[in-house]
Design a protein around this motif. Sequence first.
Motif, PDB file in Angstrom:
ATOM      1  N   PRO A   1      52.177  31.926  57.102  1.00  0.00           N
ATOM      2  CA  PRO A   1      52.692  31.742  58.525  1.00  0.00           C
ATOM      3  C   PRO A   1      53.422  33.017  58.858  1.00  0.00           C
ATOM      4  CG  PRO A   1      54.035  30.696  56.905  1.00  0.00           C
ATOM      5  CD  PRO A   1      52.964  31.187  55.907  1.00  0.00           C
ATOM      6  N   LYS A   2      53.300  33.387  60.434  1.00  0.00           N
ATOM      7  CA  LYS A   2      53.611  34.753  60.811  1.00  0.00           C
ATOM      8  C   LYS A   2      54.629  34.441  61.854  1.00  0.00           C
ATOM      9  CE  LYS A   2      49.401  36.258  60.072  1.00  0.00           C
ATOM     10  NZ  LYS A   2      48.972  35.143  59.072  1.00  0.00           N
ATOM     11  N   THR A   3      55.633  35.285  62.135  1.00  0.00           N
ATOM     12  CA  THR A   3      56.459  35.549  63.260  1.00  0.00           C
ATOM     13  C   THR A   3      56.566  36.637  63.942  1.00  0.00           C
ATOM     14  OG1 THR A   3      57.662  33.235  62.714  1.00  0.00           O
ATOM     15  CG2 THR A   3      58.667  34.697  64.401  1.00  0.00           C
TER      16      THR A   3
ATOM     17  N   TRP B   1      50.134  32.498  64.015  1.00  0.00           N
ATOM     18  CA  TRP B   1      51.395  33.086  64.570  1.00  0.00           C
ATOM     19  C   TRP B   1      52.250  32.249  65.498  1.00  0.00           C
ATOM     20  CZ3 TRP B   1      52.571  38.253  63.602  1.00  0.00           C
ATOM     21  CH2 TRP B   1      51.342  38.821  62.936  1.00  0.00           C
ATOM     22  N   THR B   2      53.593  32.643  65.311  1.00  0.00           N
ATOM     23  CA  THR B   2      54.478  32.225  66.109  1.00  0.00           C
ATOM     24  C   THR B   2      54.882  33.626  67.060  1.00  0.00           C
ATOM     25  OG1 THR B   2      55.442  30.492  64.731  1.00  0.00           O
ATOM     26  CG2 THR B   2      57.037  31.138  66.440  1.00  0.00           C
TER      27      THR B   2
ATOM     28  N   GLY C   1      66.091  29.942  62.125  1.00  0.00           N
ATOM     29  CA  GLY C   1      65.094  29.027  62.240  1.00  0.00           C
ATOM     30  C   GLY C   1      63.684  29.361  61.623  1.00  0.00           C
ATOM     31  N   THR C   2      63.251  30.725  61.369  1.00  0.00           N
ATOM     32  CA  THR C   2      62.084  30.906  61.253  1.00  0.00           C
ATOM     33  C   THR C   2      62.097  30.551  59.446  1.00  0.00           C
ATOM     34  OG1 THR C   2      61.617  32.750  62.870  1.00  0.00           O
ATOM     35  CG2 THR C   2      60.486  32.978  60.596  1.00  0.00           C
TER      36      THR C   2
ATOM     37  N   LYS D   1      63.607  28.449  57.802  1.00  0.00           N
ATOM     38  CA  LYS D   1      63.671  27.123  57.539  1.00  0.00           C
ATOM     39  C   LYS D   1      62.296  26.399  57.626  1.00  0.00           C
ATOM     40  CE  LYS D   1      68.401  26.275  59.017  1.00  0.00           C
ATOM     41  NZ  LYS D   1      69.282  25.627  60.087  1.00  0.00           N
ATOM     42  N   LYS D   2      61.311  27.069  58.262  1.00  0.00           N
ATOM     43  CA  LYS D   2      59.985  26.658  58.455  1.00  0.00           C
ATOM     44  C   LYS D   2      59.373  26.760  57.106  1.00  0.00           C
ATOM     45  CE  LYS D   2      59.277  27.789  63.026  1.00  0.00           C
ATOM     46  NZ  LYS D   2      58.254  28.476  64.000  1.00  0.00           N
TER      47      LYS D   2
END
Length: 110
Positions: A52-54, A81-82, A106-107, A109-110
């Motif tokens: 997962p990528k933000t 992507w977020t 928040g990121t 916690k994902k």
Amino acid sequence: MYLDAALPDPGQSLFDLFGEGGVDPRSFPDMEAASAYVEKLHFDPREIQQLPKTYILCTESEFAGVTRVAQKKIAAHNIGWTYLELPTSHVPMATMPDRFYRIILGTAKK
């Protein structure tokens, strides 16, 4: 997490991305052709594809030429992507720390 960052493809350097964004990297103070900026990165993109990528784009960043290239790459390959935008310069930890740190937490916690 990527904060207002360049997203190189294998074989690209930061200076390459500046050029791709239509910007002369030497137009920025202290941006010299140091090895950290001109060295080509080599990696297998398949190894990070499933992670997962933000990406946080700072809309008032002085590096908009490079981040615009990153924004296009994310839009073209949106899977995994977020994407978030902050109305700030390249240093949101100084200009809007509360909001920035809420995003980080928040990121995490994902």
